[in-house]
Design a protein around this motif. Structure first.
Motif, PDB file in Angstrom:
ATOM      1  N   THR A  82       0.786  -1.345   0.162  1.00  6.28           N
ATOM      2  CA  THR A  82       0.046  -0.079   0.011  1.00  6.28           C
ATOM      3  C   THR A  82       0.731   1.224  -0.002  1.00  6.28           C
ATOM      4  O   THR A  82       0.346   2.339  -0.396  1.00  6.28           O
ATOM      5  N   HIS A  83       2.103   1.222   0.478  1.00  9.21           N
ATOM      6  CA  HIS A  83       2.814   2.240   0.591  1.00  9.21           C
ATOM      7  C   HIS A  83       4.339   1.927   0.327  1.00  9.21           C
ATOM      8  O   HIS A  83       4.885   0.730   0.664  1.00  9.21           O
ATOM      9  N   LEU A 100       7.423   8.780   1.181  1.00  8.28           N
ATOM     10  CA  LEU A 100       6.528   7.671   1.025  1.00  8.28           C
ATOM     11  C   LEU A 100       5.738   7.850  -0.531  1.00  8.28           C
ATOM     12  O   LEU A 100       5.405   8.916  -0.710  1.00  8.28           O
ATOM     13  N   ARG A 104       2.086   6.187  -2.173  1.00  8.86           N
ATOM     14  CA  ARG A 104       1.023   5.535  -2.076  1.00  8.86           C
ATOM     15  C   ARG A 104       0.865   4.637  -3.281  1.00  8.86           C
ATOM     16  O   ARG A 104       1.183   5.219  -4.380  1.00  8.86           O
ATOM     17  N   MET A 164       6.898  10.725  -4.676  1.00 10.15           N
ATOM     18  CA  MET A 164       6.858  10.746  -3.045  1.00 10.15           C
ATOM     19  C   MET A 164       6.202  11.720  -2.411  1.00 10.15           C
ATOM     20  O   MET A 164       6.209  13.206  -2.961  1.00 10.15           O
ATOM     21  N   ASP A 165       5.526  11.498  -1.270  1.00 12.25           N
ATOM     22  CA  ASP A 165       5.133  12.697  -0.372  1.00 12.25           C
ATOM     23  C   ASP A 165       6.511  12.842   0.416  1.00 12.25           C
ATOM     24  O   ASP A 165       6.886  11.852   1.316  1.00 12.25           O
ATOM     25  N   PRO A 222       5.860  12.929   4.956  1.00 10.40           N
ATOM     26  CA  PRO A 222       4.590  12.041   5.610  1.00 10.40           C
ATOM     27  C   PRO A 222       4.735  12.054   7.154  1.00 10.40           C
ATOM     28  O   PRO A 222       5.934  12.344   7.873  1.00 10.40           O
ATOM     29  N   GLU A 250      -3.680   8.731   7.388  1.00  5.69           N
ATOM     30  CA  GLU A 250      -2.736   8.000   6.976  1.00  5.69           C
ATOM     31  C   GLU A 250      -3.159   6.537   7.477  1.00  5.69           C
ATOM     32  O   GLU A 250      -3.393   6.449   8.508  1.00  5.69           O
ATOM     33  N   LEU A 289       7.545   0.214   8.458  1.00  6.92           N
ATOM     34  CA  LEU A 289       6.299   0.741   8.380  1.00  6.92           C
ATOM     35  C   LEU A 289       5.443   0.224   9.313  1.00  6.92           C
ATOM     36  O   LEU A 289       5.624  -1.172   9.596  1.00  6.92           O
TER      37      LEU A 289
END
Length: 323
Positions: free
Chosen positions: A45-46, A58, A60, A77-78, A81, A102, A117
């Motif tokens: 998922t990430h 990260l 998504r 990417m973010d 995060p 999140e 994670l």
């Protein structure tokens, strides 16, 4: 050494997963998608973006899949995060994810080295476990002083044997609750926002039940029959449920901008609170009739039943109203 081990069990470190995709910032979306097809991970998922072991951000999966083939991980990417330190308390870490909306948290050390994670199912399990622990502490007042003294002065082994069966029942309930939530995976996949309110529904129902149960147990200790309080407590539970629902409805609608979710959560709060109040009256009365100390049994059992019913009620209502 043992103290350090016990301390780690309640921290973010205890829940992190290292079996997640880690990509270089210069890798393209096409290359990353190809790599995902070649290996099985615990969750995709990430994706963590790291240069060597330094955490950068990260990605998504929902952003990766439709991305142009040539776009790089750094662009996708973010870069900011929510992250947590490995020593952060597990409950604080889970609420950190909820507040940032999140479904996964990156765990990094003081040098921002990526450790792993905390995945969505672990975050949900933490919140459920923490609320169950907080709300399972229910006191009991006994009719006879001798019985109360015996409960307070009994040896450690007897204390252990009296309490363990109910806590094992609580453990079974927690596992069943996780299975129930898993059964609504499709609904959560369609609208992740629904997961944010599960702890709130469980907490409020348990809080209402705890208040009712305390009043009932105190009344029983004074010889007040259940028939003298049942009508008033039921009505009080209904009024509390209506009030909480009316307050939650506009606030949730305003904060999250989804009227259907707000209605579903409000109806769930009303229904779960009303049912919890009823359960909290029946169980202490039943334990009293069976000459079982409600301080040991009624609290854990009521928590298990209330939590399971609250989860079922919530998902049944939001499935009908929202999805």
């Amino acid at each position: 050494m043992e103290e350090n081990t016990r301390a780690l069990l309640d921290t973010a470190h205890a829940h992190l997963s290292t079996d997640v995709p880690v990509v270089h910032p210069l890798e393209t979306a096409a290359v990353i998608r190809e790599h995902l097809r070649d290996r099985h991970y615990e969750s995709v998922t990430h994706l963590a973006v790291c240069e060597r072991d330094h955490f950068l951000g990260l990605i998504r999966i929902k952003d990766l899949l439709p991305a142009p083939a040539e776009i790089t991980a750094r662009e996708l990417m973010d870069a900011d995060p929510p992250i947590v330190a490995p020593g952060m308390d597990q409950e604080m870490a889970a609420w950190h994810a909820v507040q940032h909306e999140e479904t996964a948290l990156a765990v990094v050390d003081a040098e921002r080295r990526f450790l792993g994670l905390i995945l969505g199912h672990r975050l949900l399990a933490i919140l459920l476990a923490e609320h169950e622990e907080d709300l399972a502490r229910v006191g009991g007042f006994l009719k006879q002083n001798s019985r109360a003294r015996q409960t307070s002065e009994e040896p450690v082994l007897q204390r252990f044997l009296h309490r363990l069966p109910w806590l094992l029942l609580g453990l079974a309930g927690a596992i069943l609750a996780a299975r129930i939530v898993g059964g609504f995976e499709r609904q959560l996949h369609e609208l992740v926002l629904l997961a944010f309110f599960v702890p709130s529904i469980v907490y409020l129902a348990d809080a209402v039940g705890t208040q009712t149960e305390t009043v009932v147990v105190r009344g029983l200790s004074l010889g007040i029959p259940i028939r003298r309080v049942i009508a008033r407590e039921l009505l009080t539970g209904l009024m509390i449920g209506i009030t909480l629902a009316l307050v939650a409805w506009p606030v949730i609608g305003w904060l999250w901008g989804d009227a259907r979710v707000a209605i579903g959560v409000a109806l769930s709060i009303f229904a779960a609170s009303s049912v919890a109040s009823m359960i909290a009256m029946i169980l202490p009365w039943a334990f009293d009739k069976l000459d079982i100390d409600p301080a040991f049994g009624s609290g854990p059992l009521a928590t298990v039943i209330q939590d399971l019913l609250s989860i079922l009620i919530y998902f049944a209502i939001v499935t009908a109203v929202v999805l």
